[in-house]
Design an enzyme around this catalytic site. Structure first.
Site, PDB file in Angstrom:
ATOM      1  N   GLY A  13       0.818  -1.220   0.000  1.00  9.79           N
ATOM      2  CA  GLY A  13       0.000   0.000   0.000  1.00  9.79           C
ATOM      3  C   GLY A  13       0.846   1.261   0.000  1.00  9.79           C
ATOM      4  O   GLY A  13       0.697   2.123   0.866  1.00  9.79           O
ATOM      5  N   ARG A  16      -0.333   5.902  -1.382  1.00  8.78           N
ATOM      6  CA  ARG A  16      -0.984   7.041  -0.730  1.00  8.78           C
ATOM      7  C   ARG A  16      -0.679   7.036   0.767  1.00  8.78           C
ATOM      8  O   ARG A  16      -0.232   6.028   1.315  1.00  8.78           O
ATOM      9  CB  ARG A  16      -2.508   6.974  -0.935  1.00  8.78           C
ATOM     10  CG  ARG A  16      -2.917   7.232  -2.359  1.00  8.78           C
ATOM     11  CD  ARG A  16      -4.421   7.284  -2.529  1.00  8.78           C
ATOM     12  NE  ARG A  16      -5.038   5.971  -2.500  1.00  8.78           N
ATOM     13  CZ  ARG A  16      -5.951   5.585  -1.600  1.00  8.78           C
ATOM     14  NH1 ARG A  16      -6.343   6.410  -0.657  1.00  8.78           N
ATOM     15  NH2 ARG A  16      -6.478   4.373  -1.648  1.00  8.78           N
ATOM     16  N   ASN A  88       1.660  -2.413   5.475  1.00 10.51           N
ATOM     17  CA  ASN A  88       0.948  -1.147   5.706  1.00 10.51           C
ATOM     18  C   ASN A  88      -0.454  -1.116   5.099  1.00 10.51           C
ATOM     19  O   ASN A  88      -1.326  -0.418   5.607  1.00 10.51           O
ATOM     20  CB  ASN A  88       1.793   0.001   5.121  1.00 10.51           C
ATOM     21  CG  ASN A  88       0.987   1.266   4.953  1.00 10.51           C
ATOM     22  OD1 ASN A  88       0.721   1.990   5.910  1.00 10.51           O
ATOM     23  ND2 ASN A  88       0.569   1.544   3.708  1.00 10.51           N
ATOM     24  N   SER A 140      -2.804   0.090  14.802  1.00  2.00           N
ATOM     25  CA  SER A 140      -3.471   1.371  15.078  1.00  2.00           C
ATOM     26  C   SER A 140      -3.731   1.447  16.572  1.00  2.00           C
ATOM     27  O   SER A 140      -3.896   0.409  17.232  1.00  2.00           O
ATOM     28  CB  SER A 140      -4.807   1.431  14.332  1.00  2.00           C
ATOM     29  OG  SER A 140      -5.600   2.489  14.834  1.00  2.00           O
ATOM     30  N   TYR A 153     -12.443  -3.148  12.023  1.00  2.00           N
ATOM     31  CA  TYR A 153     -11.102  -2.551  11.894  1.00  2.00           C
ATOM     32  C   TYR A 153     -10.273  -2.810  13.161  1.00  2.00           C
ATOM     33  O   TYR A 153      -9.105  -3.212  13.087  1.00  2.00           O
ATOM     34  CB  TYR A 153     -11.278  -1.055  11.642  1.00  2.00           C
ATOM     35  CG  TYR A 153     -10.005  -0.283  11.424  1.00  2.00           C
ATOM     36  CD1 TYR A 153      -9.332  -0.320  10.209  1.00  2.00           C
ATOM     37  CD2 TYR A 153      -9.474   0.523  12.436  1.00  2.00           C
ATOM     38  CE1 TYR A 153      -8.171   0.417  10.002  1.00  2.00           C
ATOM     39  CE2 TYR A 153      -8.327   1.259  12.236  1.00  2.00           C
ATOM     40  CZ  TYR A 153      -7.679   1.205  11.024  1.00  2.00           C
ATOM     41  OH  TYR A 153      -6.524   1.932  10.830  1.00  2.00           O
ATOM     42  N   ALA A 155     -10.623  -5.169  15.350  1.00  2.00           N
ATOM     43  CA  ALA A 155     -10.282  -6.591  15.446  1.00  2.00           C
ATOM     44  C   ALA A 155      -9.090  -6.916  14.540  1.00  2.00           C
ATOM     45  O   ALA A 155      -8.171  -7.642  14.930  1.00  2.00           O
ATOM     46  CB  ALA A 155     -11.493  -7.446  15.060  1.00  2.00           C
ATOM     47  N   LYS A 157      -6.749  -4.871  13.578  1.00  2.00           N
ATOM     48  CA  LYS A 157      -5.535  -4.207  14.064  1.00  2.00           C
ATOM     49  C   LYS A 157      -5.025  -4.850  15.358  1.00  2.00           C
ATOM     50  O   LYS A 157      -3.826  -4.879  15.608  1.00  2.00           O
ATOM     51  CB  LYS A 157      -5.808  -2.710  14.261  1.00  2.00           C
ATOM     52  CG  LYS A 157      -6.069  -1.969  12.939  1.00  2.00           C
ATOM     53  CD  LYS A 157      -4.884  -2.089  11.999  1.00  2.00           C
ATOM     54  CE  LYS A 157      -5.049  -1.361  10.705  1.00  2.00           C
ATOM     55  NZ  LYS A 157      -3.894  -1.500   9.804  1.00  2.00           N
ATOM     56  N   ILE A 186      -3.559  10.234  12.080  1.00  2.00           N
ATOM     57  CA  ILE A 186      -2.618  10.697  11.056  1.00  2.00           C
ATOM     58  C   ILE A 186      -3.427  11.293   9.888  1.00  2.00           C
ATOM     59  O   ILE A 186      -4.385  10.661   9.417  1.00  2.00           O
ATOM     60  CB  ILE A 186      -1.740   9.531  10.527  1.00  2.00           C
ATOM     61  CG1 ILE A 186      -1.121   8.717  11.683  1.00  2.00           C
ATOM     62  CG2 ILE A 186      -0.670  10.050   9.568  1.00  2.00           C
ATOM     63  CD1 ILE A 186      -0.184   9.461  12.594  1.00  2.00           C
TER      64      ILE A 186
END
Ligand code: NAP
Length: 244
Positions: A13, A16, A88, A140, A153, A155, A157, A186
């Site tokens: 990734g 971006r 990432n 995160s 999300y 779970a 992370k 971020i």
């Protein structure tokens, strides 16, 4: 000497946001960088041109086990080694649990967590042969504390943290390290989608009083990927302005 001189790195990734910042920073620190992306072919081509041969891209859905192995094989064929993998690539499909669909759960778990298994598994054999390697996996703060509307999300992370700590224990004797970077808030396209009120709510909890940048995260990744972190494995480094 540059922090990552002589190293070959793979960043998933990389077109971006945080991944892009990692690609740029790793190149600046002397690494040869390969990066993947899902759909941004034009952006990937721009980045390759910008870095003039020090960054090369692959279109590869991080959720694909087979494609991960093809990408790693192609890197080893081209560069002869793979020292660093930064997992990432990630997505959000936010919804309250009551409304969350099975597809939203499955997509997030596949892109965020299965992807980490895919690339770690594909790179491990190469790193074992080299008797050296470093994984940096992007989790995160949400993976540590949870967040309403992001059960899928969070779970994924949290899963990255358990996975990474296990890999650190399994592969430490082969001189392969695995660490987690857990960013806070971020400023990227991912967070630009948040409503202003939610954004302000997040920022109130940041002692440093600002959103982080991709470069803030990239510098932490470069340190953990480098030989300066040669006795650090199985750790979670929060890059969150103190909010955690
Ligand atoms: P972003 O701006 O949305 O960028 C995501 C990147 O991942 C893009 O390069 C995208 O490629 C790629 N990608 C998405 N799905 C993919 C897939 N299935 N296969 C391959 N590549 C894929 O996201 P970001 O904010 O930089 O986040 C990067 C990572 O940091 C994620 O794991 C995220 O969970 C984590 N994180 C972010 C924050 C934050 O505040 N932003 C906080 C904590 C953790 P395309 O350009 O081709 O779509």
């Amino acid at each position: 000497m540059s922090l990552l001189a002589g190293k070959t790195a793979l960043v998933t990734g990389g077109t971006r946001g945080i991944g892009r910042a990692i690609v740029d920073h790793f190149v600046a620190e002397g690494a040869l960088v390969f990066f993947t992306y899902a759909g941004s072919a034009d952006k990937a081509a721009e980045i390759e041109v910008l870095h003039g041969g020090q960054a090369r891209s692959f279109q590869a859905d991080a959720a694909s086990f087979d494609r991960a192995h093809e990408v790693v094989e192609a890197i080893v064929e081209a560069a002869g080694a793979l020292h660093i993998v930064v997992n990432n690539a990630g997505i959000t499909r936010d919804n309250l649990l009551l409304r969350m669909t099975e597809a939203q759960w499955d997509e997030v778990l596949a892109a965020n967590l299965k992807s980490v298994f895919n690339y770690t598994k594909a790179a491990t054999k190469v790193m074992m042969r080299q008797r050296a390697g470093a994984f940096v996996n992007i989790s995160s703060v949400v993976g540590l504390g949870g967040n309403a509307g992001q059960a899928n999300y969070a779970a994924s992370k949290a899963g990255i943290i358990g996975f990474t700590k296990s890999v650190a224990r399994e592969l430490g004797s082969r001189n392969i390290r695995a660490n987690v970077v857990a960013p806070g808030f971020i400023a990227t396209e991912m967070t630009a989608a948040l409503p202003e009120a939610e954004l302000q709510k997040w920022l109130q909890d940041v002692p440093l009083g600002r959103a982080g940048t991709g470069a803030d995260v990239a510098q932490a990744c470069a340190f953990l990927a480098s030989d300066r972190a040669s006795y650090i494995t199985g750790q979670v480094l929060l890059v969150d302005g103190g909010m955690g």
